[in-house]
Design a protein around this motif. Structure first.
Motif, PDB file in Angstrom:
ATOM      1  N   ALA A 191       6.693  18.772   0.815  1.00  0.00           N
ATOM      2  CA  ALA A 191       7.972  19.482   0.736  1.00  0.00           C
ATOM      3  C   ALA A 191       8.254  20.243   2.023  1.00  0.00           C
ATOM      4  N   PHE A 192       9.502  20.270   2.417  1.00  0.00           N
ATOM      5  CA  PHE A 192       9.949  21.102   3.536  1.00  0.00           C
ATOM      6  C   PHE A 192       9.848  22.569   3.141  1.00  0.00           C
ATOM      7  N   ASP A 193       9.326  23.380   4.050  1.00  0.00           N
ATOM      8  CA  ASP A 193       9.217  24.814   3.827  1.00  0.00           C
ATOM      9  C   ASP A 193      10.456  25.493   4.409  1.00  0.00           C
ATOM     10  N   PRO A 194      11.354  26.005   3.573  1.00  0.00           N
ATOM     11  CA  PRO A 194      12.595  26.611   4.088  1.00  0.00           C
ATOM     12  C   PRO A 194      12.348  27.860   4.917  1.00  0.00           C
ATOM     13  N   ASN A 195      11.128  28.389   4.875  1.00  0.00           N
ATOM     14  CA  ASN A 195      10.807  29.559   5.696  1.00  0.00           C
ATOM     15  C   ASN A 195      10.270  29.177   7.071  1.00  0.00           C
ATOM     16  N   ALA A 196      10.037  27.889   7.283  1.00  0.00           N
ATOM     17  CA  ALA A 196       9.500  27.429   8.565  1.00  0.00           C
ATOM     18  C   ALA A 196      10.571  26.613   9.273  1.00  0.00           C
TER      19      ALA A 196
ATOM     20  N   LEU B 161      23.713  23.827  -3.483  1.00  0.00           N
ATOM     21  CA  LEU B 161      22.788  23.170  -4.413  1.00  0.00           C
ATOM     22  C   LEU B 161      21.735  24.119  -4.962  1.00  0.00           C
ATOM     23  N   GLY B 162      21.584  25.273  -4.332  1.00  0.00           N
ATOM     24  CA  GLY B 162      20.610  26.235  -4.809  1.00  0.00           C
ATOM     25  C   GLY B 162      19.195  25.895  -4.364  1.00  0.00           C
ATOM     26  N   PRO B 163      18.208  26.689  -4.809  1.00  0.00           N
ATOM     27  CA  PRO B 163      16.851  26.537  -4.297  1.00  0.00           C
ATOM     28  C   PRO B 163      16.007  25.462  -4.976  1.00  0.00           C
ATOM     29  N   SER B 164      16.481  24.882  -6.086  1.00  0.00           N
ATOM     30  CA  SER B 164      15.632  23.934  -6.821  1.00  0.00           C
ATOM     31  C   SER B 164      15.464  22.600  -6.108  1.00  0.00           C
ATOM     32  N   TYR B 165      16.480  22.166  -5.382  1.00  0.00           N
ATOM     33  CA  TYR B 165      16.393  20.884  -4.681  1.00  0.00           C
ATOM     34  C   TYR B 165      15.437  21.000  -3.499  1.00  0.00           C
ATOM     35  N   LYS B 166      14.501  20.043  -3.398  1.00  0.00           N
ATOM     36  CA  LYS B 166      13.513  20.062  -2.323  1.00  0.00           C
ATOM     37  C   LYS B 166      13.798  18.948  -1.311  1.00  0.00           C
ATOM     38  N   LEU B 167      13.425  19.216  -0.080  1.00  0.00           N
ATOM     39  CA  LEU B 167      13.522  18.233   0.996  1.00  0.00           C
ATOM     40  C   LEU B 167      12.129  17.774   1.399  1.00  0.00           C
ATOM     41  N   PHE B 168      12.029  16.555   1.930  1.00  0.00           N
ATOM     42  CA  PHE B 168      10.771  16.047   2.473  1.00  0.00           C
ATOM     43  C   PHE B 168      10.599  16.480   3.928  1.00  0.00           C
ATOM     44  N   TYR B 169       9.363  16.544   4.369  1.00  0.00           N
ATOM     45  CA  TYR B 169       8.935  16.651   5.767  1.00  0.00           C
ATOM     46  C   TYR B 169       9.135  18.041   6.360  1.00  0.00           C
TER      47      TYR B 169
ATOM     48  N   GLU C  33     -14.792  14.550  -0.884  1.00  0.00           N
ATOM     49  CA  GLU C  33     -13.879  15.650  -1.160  1.00  0.00           C
ATOM     50  C   GLU C  33     -12.518  15.358  -0.526  1.00  0.00           C
ATOM     51  N   PRO C  34     -11.437  15.421  -1.296  1.00  0.00           N
ATOM     52  CA  PRO C  34     -10.107  15.089  -0.761  1.00  0.00           C
ATOM     53  C   PRO C  34      -9.706  16.020   0.374  1.00  0.00           C
ATOM     54  N   ASP C  35      -8.992  15.462   1.352  1.00  0.00           N
ATOM     55  CA  ASP C  35      -8.472  16.263   2.467  1.00  0.00           C
ATOM     56  C   ASP C  35      -6.949  16.169   2.464  1.00  0.00           C
ATOM     57  N   GLY C  36      -6.333  17.040   1.667  1.00  0.00           N
ATOM     58  CA  GLY C  36      -4.879  17.037   1.559  1.00  0.00           C
ATOM     59  C   GLY C  36      -4.184  17.478   2.826  1.00  0.00           C
ATOM     60  N   ASP C  37      -4.771  18.420   3.546  1.00  0.00           N
ATOM     61  CA  ASP C  37      -4.149  18.892   4.786  1.00  0.00           C
ATOM     62  C   ASP C  37      -4.039  17.760   5.804  1.00  0.00           C
ATOM     63  N   LEU C  38      -5.083  16.944   5.896  1.00  0.00           N
ATOM     64  CA  LEU C  38      -5.050  15.834   6.845  1.00  0.00           C
ATOM     65  C   LEU C  38      -4.036  14.786   6.408  1.00  0.00           C
ATOM     66  N   GLY C  39      -3.982  14.510   5.100  1.00  0.00           N
ATOM     67  CA  GLY C  39      -3.002  13.548   4.600  1.00  0.00           C
ATOM     68  C   GLY C  39      -1.586  13.949   4.939  1.00  0.00           C
ATOM     69  N   LEU C  40      -1.257  15.226   4.734  1.00  0.00           N
ATOM     70  CA  LEU C  40       0.097  15.685   5.002  1.00  0.00           C
ATOM     71  C   LEU C  40       0.373  15.779   6.498  1.00  0.00           C
ATOM     72  N   PHE C  41      -0.677  16.044   7.300  1.00  0.00           N
ATOM     73  CA  PHE C  41      -0.482  15.991   8.750  1.00  0.00           C
ATOM     74  C   PHE C  41      -0.057  14.589   9.174  1.00  0.00           C
ATOM     75  N   VAL C  42      -0.723  13.562   8.631  1.00  0.00           N
ATOM     76  CA  VAL C  42      -0.402  12.183   9.009  1.00  0.00           C
ATOM     77  C   VAL C  42       1.009  11.818   8.555  1.00  0.00           C
ATOM     78  N   VAL C  43       1.393  12.243   7.363  1.00  0.00           N
ATOM     79  CA  VAL C  43       2.745  11.973   6.862  1.00  0.00           C
ATOM     80  C   VAL C  43       3.786  12.503   7.838  1.00  0.00           C
ATOM     81  N   ASN C  44       3.613  13.740   8.286  1.00  0.00           N
ATOM     82  CA  ASN C  44       4.597  14.347   9.182  1.00  0.00           C
ATOM     83  C   ASN C  44       4.500  13.804  10.606  1.00  0.00           C
ATOM     84  N   ALA C  45       3.281  13.434  11.036  1.00  0.00           N
ATOM     85  CA  ALA C  45       3.137  12.829  12.360  1.00  0.00           C
ATOM     86  C   ALA C  45       3.813  11.461  12.398  1.00  0.00           C
TER      87      ALA C  45
END
Length: 448
Positions: free
Chosen positions: A9-14, A33-41, A383-395
């Motif tokens: 999810a996109f972080d609206p604070n970043a 649309l309000g805050p419920s709708y989420k964006l990718f990346y 052990e799962p590495d979610g941080d690395l997975g999401l780094f690759v998604v955004n890269a």
């Protein structure tokens, strides 16, 4: 760190570094649309047009779509566009009139199912399909107890959201819902996964009965998309089906994501040599138009049909059925199920070659054009590495490749492109992926 409500999810604070046009669109979206709708990346994509497996943004940049299954035969497929336009100019009304377009599609669709599954009911969405199937199961069994996997997603109505644990702790599960661990053959072992999964289902139904909830249904995505993409070994769901029936419950196969040739056969359940009691379908059946459906054994549907009123004004309307009919014809005529197998195997082989010796790449798995790459912190512990997975998604997004992740930790790359995806498109993806895993930033994140 608080776990996000949605993976990738996109972080609206970043918002540092976002250009003025993107910021303006985000502010407009937030306002109306309000805050419920989420964006990718981390950097959202401004999509303005699409064709085939490509999406174009407001600046004319093209992105390779390696994620979207809803436009199953490709964005804006001309045969689907023509079928919708033609039918819209003729008739679009509710489903209480006789209409050949609706019946012709139902007949064609059922021709792709085993003979035991011979009745179809249409809805507008996969969520409605899930809701309808649960109503049917509860009527047939007289029970309400439901078993799902621990990170399942099956829809957004209240009944279904509260049996979709992937929506997070803010959406509490019903008291009559139990969860079981996903059939993770990578961590359980291929030789153990069938028995372990069936036993967990048996014990979950026993626990429901112990607490006064008569079993009604086991519901599962046939490739366990949200849990982390688990397809193998083929056939491992047969003991699970037996455990469900032994509990007096119905087996509901959710084919919204794996269905319509994505995994090779037309349906994910076919890889396991089973015939479920009810099958769920959603928007990919109409290449994105709002149509879903439930296909049922007629004996399961009978009592519901005589005791409960079901009517859906536009579930299976002529325009959406025209789109779905055209979509199914394209899958057949263009050999897209066969293409799924060919290109999916090519993708998996390419990923294996690129990740040879890469400790962070724990497992590559899937079926057809539904592939997962499981990132781990340690290949021994897995052990799962979610941080690395999401780094690759955004890269990859920064390299104009659109993809996402799945699994509880977001550690599994979710590779699920439109069905016309070719080996040439796969090469573009693999080249970008190679660039990511060779980057200094990847090595830094993998070592963190």
């Amino acid at each position: 760190m608080t776990k996000p409500l949605m993976i990738n999810a996109f972080d609206p604070n970043a918002v540092d570094g976002l250009d003025a046009e993107t910021m303006q669109l985000i502010e407009r979206r937030k306002k109306v649309l309000g805050p419920s709708y989420k964006l990718f990346y981390e950097t959202p994509v401004h999509a303005v047009s699409a064709e085939g497996v490509w999406i174009t943004d407001g600046r004319g940049q093209r992105y390779l779509d390696v994620y979207n299954n809803v436009p199953s035969v490709g964005h804006c497929h001309p045969r689907v566009v023509e079928a919708v336009s033609r039918q819209m100019a003729v008739l679009n009304t509710h489903t209480r009139y006789l209409n050949d377009v609706v019946l012709s599609y139902a007949e064609k669709l059922l021709g792709h199912f085993p003979p035991e599954l011979s009745n179809a009911m249409f809805t507008c969405t996969g969520s409605e399909s899930s809701d309808l199937a649960l109503r049917i199961a509860k009527t047939y069994t007289g029970g309400i107890g439901i078993v799902v996997t621990e990170n399942a997603y099956h829809g957004i109505t209240e009944q279904i959201a509260r049996m979709s644990p992937s929506l997070g702790s803010g959406v509490p599960l019903w008291p009559h819902v139990r969860t079981v661990p996903a059939p993770d053959a990578y961590r359980l072992g291929h030789e153990n996964v069938a028995e372990t999964f069936a036993t967990s289902i048996k014990e979950a139904f026993e626990d429901l009965s112990r607490h006064g909830f008569k079993p009604a249904a086991f519901v599962a995505d046939m490739i366990f998309s949200s849990d982390g993409i688990f397809a193998d070994p083929a056939g491992f769901l047969k003991p699970a089906l037996d455990a469900v029936h032994a509990a007096g419950a119905l087996f509901i196969a959710d084919e919204v994501q794996p269905g319509f040739g994505r995994t090779g056969p037309m349906w994910g359940f076919a890889r396991h040599g089973i015939v479920p009691d009810l099958v769920l379908m959603g928007k990919p059946m109409g290449n994105g138009l709002p149509i879903g459906g439930v296909v049922a054994r007629p004996e399961v549907l009978g009592e519901f049909a005589t005791t409960a009123r079901y009517f859906n004004t536009f579930g299976g309307n002529p325009v959406c059925c025209a789109a779905a009919h055209a979509t199914l014809c394209v899958i057949e005529d263009e050999g897209l199920a066969e293409n799924s197998v060919k290109v999916g195997n090519y993708l998996q082989q390419g990923l294996r070659e690129l990740t040879t010796g890469l400790a962070a790449a724990g497992d590559i798995r899937g079926a057809g054009l539904f592939v997962g790459l499981d990132f781990v912190k340690d290949p021994e512990t897995k052990e799962p590495d979610g941080d690395l997975g999401l780094f690759v998604v955004n890269a990859l997004r920064d390299r104009n490749i659109l993809i996402s992740a799945s699994g509880i930790e977001g550690n599994v790359l979710k590779i699920r492109p439109p069905l016309p995806f070719s080996t040439e498109h796969a090469d573009i993806f693999l080249e970008a992926f190679q660039d990511v895993i060779r980057s200094t930033e990847f090595r830094r994140n993998a070592a963190a």
